[in-house]
Motif scaffolding. Structure first.
Motif, PDB file in Angstrom:
ATOM      1  N   ALA A 239       0.676  -1.193  -0.071  1.00  0.00           N
ATOM      2  CA  ALA A 239       0.179  -0.013   0.101  1.00  0.00           C
ATOM      3  C   ALA A 239       1.047   1.032   0.000  1.00  0.00           C
ATOM      4  CB  ALA A 239      -1.047  -0.041   1.108  1.00  0.00           C
ATOM      5  N   GLU A 240       1.766   1.266   0.726  1.00  0.00           N
ATOM      6  CA  GLU A 240       2.771   2.327   0.922  1.00  0.00           C
ATOM      7  C   GLU A 240       3.527   2.567  -0.526  1.00  0.00           C
ATOM      8  OE1 GLU A 240       2.963   4.611   3.324  1.00  0.00           O
ATOM      9  OE2 GLU A 240       1.500   3.140   4.709  1.00  0.00           O
ATOM     10  N   VAL A 241       3.863   1.377  -1.278  1.00  0.00           N
ATOM     11  CA  VAL A 241       4.697   1.621  -2.331  1.00  0.00           C
ATOM     12  C   VAL A 241       3.495   2.154  -3.510  1.00  0.00           C
ATOM     13  CG1 VAL A 241       5.852   0.453  -4.545  1.00  0.00           C
ATOM     14  CG2 VAL A 241       6.234  -0.084  -2.130  1.00  0.00           C
ATOM     15  N   PHE A 242       2.420   1.732  -3.450  1.00  0.00           N
ATOM     16  CA  PHE A 242       1.259   2.161  -4.683  1.00  0.00           C
ATOM     17  C   PHE A 242       0.973   3.355  -4.321  1.00  0.00           C
ATOM     18  CE2 PHE A 242      -3.220   2.420  -4.775  1.00  0.00           C
ATOM     19  CZ  PHE A 242      -3.590   2.281  -6.391  1.00  0.00           C
ATOM     20  N   LEU A 243       0.722   4.040  -3.053  1.00  0.00           N
ATOM     21  CA  LEU A 243       0.242   5.321  -2.737  1.00  0.00           C
ATOM     22  C   LEU A 243       1.301   6.269  -3.374  1.00  0.00           C
ATOM     23  CD1 LEU A 243      -1.801   5.040   0.323  1.00  0.00           C
ATOM     24  CD2 LEU A 243      -2.512   5.419  -2.013  1.00  0.00           C
ATOM     25  N   ASP A 244       2.754   5.844  -3.117  1.00  0.00           N
ATOM     26  CA  ASP A 244       3.850   6.811  -3.425  1.00  0.00           C
ATOM     27  C   ASP A 244       3.841   6.618  -5.072  1.00  0.00           C
ATOM     28  OD1 ASP A 244       4.856   7.140  -1.040  1.00  0.00           O
ATOM     29  OD2 ASP A 244       6.519   5.689  -1.052  1.00  0.00           O
TER      30      ASP A 244
ATOM     31  N   ALA B 149      -3.555   3.587   5.118  1.00  0.00           N
ATOM     32  CA  ALA B 149      -2.319   4.280   4.696  1.00  0.00           C
ATOM     33  C   ALA B 149      -2.874   5.582   4.011  1.00  0.00           C
ATOM     34  CB  ALA B 149      -1.758   3.246   3.450  1.00  0.00           C
ATOM     35  N   ALA B 150      -4.059   5.554   3.164  1.00  0.00           N
ATOM     36  CA  ALA B 150      -4.350   6.745   2.550  1.00  0.00           C
ATOM     37  C   ALA B 150      -4.930   7.848   3.564  1.00  0.00           C
ATOM     38  CB  ALA B 150      -5.612   6.362   1.686  1.00  0.00           C
ATOM     39  N   GLU B 151      -5.527   7.232   4.863  1.00  0.00           N
ATOM     40  CA  GLU B 151      -5.773   8.142   5.811  1.00  0.00           C
ATOM     41  C   GLU B 151      -4.672   9.042   6.307  1.00  0.00           C
ATOM     42  OE1 GLU B 151      -9.055   8.211   9.567  1.00  0.00           O
ATOM     43  OE2 GLU B 151      -7.414   6.539   9.704  1.00  0.00           O
ATOM     44  N   ARG B 152      -3.752   8.112   6.459  1.00  0.00           N
ATOM     45  CA  ARG B 152      -2.294   8.759   7.079  1.00  0.00           C
ATOM     46  C   ARG B 152      -1.986  10.091   6.154  1.00  0.00           C
ATOM     47  NH1 ARG B 152      -1.255   3.523   8.501  1.00  0.00           N
ATOM     48  NH2 ARG B 152       0.176   2.997   6.713  1.00  0.00           N
ATOM     49  N   ARG B 153      -1.932   9.606   4.934  1.00  0.00           N
ATOM     50  CA  ARG B 153      -1.711  10.761   3.991  1.00  0.00           C
ATOM     51  C   ARG B 153      -2.599  11.701   3.550  1.00  0.00           C
ATOM     52  NH1 ARG B 153       2.163   8.098  -0.046  1.00  0.00           N
ATOM     53  NH2 ARG B 153       3.094   6.366   0.992  1.00  0.00           N
ATOM     54  N   GLY B 154      -3.787  11.604   4.212  1.00  0.00           N
ATOM     55  CA  GLY B 154      -4.883  12.378   3.970  1.00  0.00           C
ATOM     56  C   GLY B 154      -5.335  12.536   2.394  1.00  0.00           C
TER      57      GLY B 154
ATOM     58  N   ALA C  62     -18.917   0.587   7.574  1.00  0.00           N
ATOM     59  CA  ALA C  62     -19.177   1.106   8.926  1.00  0.00           C
ATOM     60  C   ALA C  62     -17.944   1.832   9.399  1.00  0.00           C
ATOM     61  CB  ALA C  62     -19.570  -0.073   9.705  1.00  0.00           C
ATOM     62  N   ARG C  63     -16.761   1.375   9.192  1.00  0.00           N
ATOM     63  CA  ARG C  63     -15.415   1.862   9.684  1.00  0.00           C
ATOM     64  C   ARG C  63     -14.767   2.994   8.638  1.00  0.00           C
ATOM     65  NH1 ARG C  63     -10.155  -1.459  11.419  1.00  0.00           N
ATOM     66  NH2 ARG C  63      -8.925   0.451  12.513  1.00  0.00           N
ATOM     67  N   TRP C  64     -14.975   2.856   7.454  1.00  0.00           N
ATOM     68  CA  TRP C  64     -14.201   3.630   6.592  1.00  0.00           C
ATOM     69  C   TRP C  64     -14.846   4.538   5.636  1.00  0.00           C
ATOM     70  CZ3 TRP C  64      -9.193   4.015   7.956  1.00  0.00           C
ATOM     71  CH2 TRP C  64      -8.540   2.640   8.438  1.00  0.00           C
ATOM     72  N   HIS C  65     -16.019   4.201   5.365  1.00  0.00           N
ATOM     73  CA  HIS C  65     -16.829   5.300   4.362  1.00  0.00           C
ATOM     74  C   HIS C  65     -17.056   6.538   4.952  1.00  0.00           C
ATOM     75  CE1 HIS C  65     -19.307   6.387   1.101  1.00  0.00           C
ATOM     76  NE2 HIS C  65     -20.414   6.477   1.955  1.00  0.00           N
ATOM     77  N   ARG C  66     -16.555   7.733   4.362  1.00  0.00           N
ATOM     78  CA  ARG C  66     -16.881   9.093   4.807  1.00  0.00           C
ATOM     79  C   ARG C  66     -15.939   9.299   5.751  1.00  0.00           C
ATOM     80  NH1 ARG C  66     -19.861  12.195   1.842  1.00  0.00           N
ATOM     81  NH2 ARG C  66     -21.516  11.378   0.525  1.00  0.00           N
ATOM     82  N   ARG C  67     -15.001   8.461   6.148  1.00  0.00           N
ATOM     83  CA  ARG C  67     -14.037   8.725   7.180  1.00  0.00           C
ATOM     84  C   ARG C  67     -12.744   9.662   6.800  1.00  0.00           C
ATOM     85  NH1 ARG C  67     -11.290   4.414  11.390  1.00  0.00           N
ATOM     86  NH2 ARG C  67      -9.369   5.263  11.670  1.00  0.00           N
ATOM     87  N   GLY C  68     -12.881  10.938   7.052  1.00  0.00           N
ATOM     88  CA  GLY C  68     -11.916  11.818   6.485  1.00  0.00           C
ATOM     89  C   GLY C  68     -12.042  11.929   4.926  1.00  0.00           C
ATOM     90  N   ARG C  69     -11.299  11.688   3.925  1.00  0.00           N
ATOM     91  CA  ARG C  69     -11.496  11.737   2.840  1.00  0.00           C
ATOM     92  C   ARG C  69     -11.529  10.675   2.149  1.00  0.00           C
ATOM     93  NH1 ARG C  69      -7.233  15.610  -0.217  1.00  0.00           N
ATOM     94  NH2 ARG C  69      -8.922  15.604  -1.388  1.00  0.00           N
ATOM     95  N   LEU C  70     -11.970   9.437   2.745  1.00  0.00           N
ATOM     96  CA  LEU C  70     -12.279   8.256   2.131  1.00  0.00           C
ATOM     97  C   LEU C  70     -13.697   7.983   1.774  1.00  0.00           C
ATOM     98  CD1 LEU C  70     -10.037   6.220   4.892  1.00  0.00           C
ATOM     99  CD2 LEU C  70      -9.457   7.077   2.433  1.00  0.00           C
ATOM    100  N   ARG C  71     -13.974   7.114   0.765  1.00  0.00           N
ATOM    101  CA  ARG C  71     -15.163   6.415   0.243  1.00  0.00           C
ATOM    102  C   ARG C  71     -15.153   4.981   0.026  1.00  0.00           C
ATOM    103  NH1 ARG C  71     -15.344  11.002   1.622  1.00  0.00           N
ATOM    104  NH2 ARG C  71     -16.713  12.941   0.811  1.00  0.00           N
ATOM    105  N   TYR C  72     -16.380   4.608   0.111  1.00  0.00           N
ATOM    106  CA  TYR C  72     -16.486   3.055   0.062  1.00  0.00           C
ATOM    107  C   TYR C  72     -17.028   2.759  -1.210  1.00  0.00           C
ATOM    108  CZ  TYR C  72     -16.192  -2.001   0.914  1.00  0.00           C
ATOM    109  OH  TYR C  72     -16.141  -3.371   0.953  1.00  0.00           O
ATOM    110  N   ALA C  73     -16.399   1.823  -2.040  1.00  0.00           N
ATOM    111  CA  ALA C  73     -17.031   1.322  -3.348  1.00  0.00           C
ATOM    112  C   ALA C  73     -17.331  -0.231  -3.033  1.00  0.00           C
ATOM    113  CB  ALA C  73     -16.061   1.379  -4.534  1.00  0.00           C
TER     114      ALA C  73
END
Length: 443
Positions: free
Chosen positions: A121-126, A153-158, A192-203
């Motif tokens: 995940a870190e490599v991919f987001l980089d 990982a995406a949440e840590r990066r905003g 329940a955990r991640w959707h609309r948490r910060g800038r994250l959305r669920y698909a």
């Protein structure tokens, strides 16, 4: 990571879009400030943009990144990319199904290990930010833990990411299959955990029709009905072999699109990659439902799946919404610049010559609109997140020589689309923080 608590100003040749240049007059669609500036608040939002000489007094004392004549644009949005395939570029296959069985499924089995997925995940987001991509719609794997670590990982990066656990209960290795009930439970827990948490959305993510039973597609449709603000993400009509397989599995369906439609999986938050072999009936239904078809030019040509016909799919009397994406790892580059260039080549083979402004709009504001997130990303309008890419039109000797011939901004953008890649990305900012590239001058 440079933005201070009081904000930042980014200077350069600022370009953003307020309408689609393919249909609107340039004066309405394009906002360009050759000597421009973007002021960013401490929380990472754009608070002003315009001519640098008109920068309001209250922003003039902020730290400033001056990129000179380089282009300052909204960050690219990749509407379809595969996280577990991040190292699979250029893996050969006779066709899509052969490629999946030989390379993709074995690679995705590695993601049962949370530690493997966490490092990937870190490599991919980089990789994304190195190529100027600040937001993406991301396929994960069948493993709930892999989706968890990507979101974390995406949440840590905003970073703005739309993703979800893949649903797949047949026609794949046993290690990559869930079942309708467990897949739905895992998806509910992730929503329940991640959707609309910060800038994250669920698909809600069905790999494609041939790897899900009717029972699983029914569960996916039920999830979509319970969570109408979630996205739906899958593949549609990519290759001839896939379509023939689909017909054997769903003999009662009118066509490929009808498989998803029967289970309530079409709609304005639904994104389907490819759409190469769509019938007139399918296009009419996709248009009526507001569903998005995502053009993936480099994977379509690499795997020999076919050439996307945007004129057919987007026909004005029943237009289907169209996005654009790298589709790594079937796609052959993380670069949205390279992807735009390949989209242009596919279009011109079909008798169309899209303008450079229209291409760049598609990769920024256009994809943001397709995601229903254009009030947050995709442009440099005040109130949006300061997700920004800085492009150097003279980044390589070839680009520099070509730039000397450019007579307009359209010429400059066209050269970047055809000749540009990650080397043209001078800097990438997420929510006003520089996450890629060196400081342009003394801090």
């Amino acid at each position: 990571m440079t933005a201070g608590s009081d904000g930042r100003v980014i200077r350069g040749a600022v370009l953003t879009y307020r309408d689609d240049p393919a249909v609107a007059e340039p004066d309405r669609a394009v906002r360009f400030y050759r000597n421009g500036a973007v002021a960013i608040s401490g929380d990472g939002r754009i608070v002003w943009r315009g001519h640098a000489g008109r920068l309001p007094e209250r922003f003039r004392a902020l730290p400033s990144d001056d990129h000179g004549e380089a282009l300052v644009l909204p960050g690219f949005i990749d509407a379809h990319v595969h996280f577990p395939q991040y190292r699979m570029l250029a893996a050969p296959g006779k066709d899509l199904l052969d490629w999946l069985n030989r390379f993709t499924f074995p690679e995705e089995q590695r993601y049962a290990s949370p530690s493997h997925a966490r490092a990937a995940a870190e490599v991919f987001l980089d990789r994304l930010v190195q190529h100027g991509t600040t937001a993406a719609v991301v396929f994960s794997t069948v493993h709930r833990s892999a989706a968890e670590v990507l979101f974390a990982a995406a949440e840590r990066r905003g970073q703005a990411i739309v993703s979800g656990k893949t649903l797949m209960d047949r026609n794949a290795p046993a290690a990559l299959c869930d079942d309708p009930e467990s897949g739905a439970r895992d998806s509910e827990a992730l929503i329940a955990r991640w959707h609309r948490r910060g800038r994250l959305r669920y698909a809600i993510t069905v790999r494609f029709a041939i790897t899900s039973t009717e029972a699983q597609l029914r569960e996916a449709g039920a999830l979509a009905a319970r969570h109408p603000d979630c996205h739906v993400h899958s593949h549609l009509s990519e290759s001839a072999g896939e379509i023939e397989f689909m017909r054997r599995l769903f003999p009662q369906a009118k066509d490929y699109t009808d498989v998803y439609d029967r289970f309530g999986l079409l709609g304005p938050r639904s994104l389907y990659a490819h759409g190469i072999h769509l019938s007139e009936r399918e296009c009419a239904r996709l248009s009526e439902s507001g569903t998005v078809v995502v053009h993936c030019p480099t994977s379509n040509t690499f795997l020999g799946s076919g050439l996307f016909d945007a004129a057919h799919v987007g026909r004005s009397d029943r237009p289907v919404r169209i996005g654009i994406a790298t589709d790594v790892g079937g796609g052959t580059s993380y670069s949205m610049l390279y992807t735009l260039g390949e989209a242009y080549k596919v279009a011109i083979l079909g008798g169309r010559t899209p303008g450079a402004h229209a291409l760049f709009h598609l990769a920024t504001r256009g994809n943001a609109m397709n995601l229903g997130l254009d009030d947050e990303i995709g442009s440099l309008e005040p109130g949006r997140w300061a997700d920004i890419v800085v492009l150097d039109p003279t980044a390589t000797p070839v680009l520099e020589a070509r730039h000397a011939l450019s007579e307009s901004l359209e010429d400059t953008l066209f050269a970047l689309a055809i000749l540009g890649d990650d080397r043209a990305v001078r800097a990438t900012y997420i929510a006003g923080r520089r996450v890629w590239g060196a400081a342009p001058g003394p801090e």
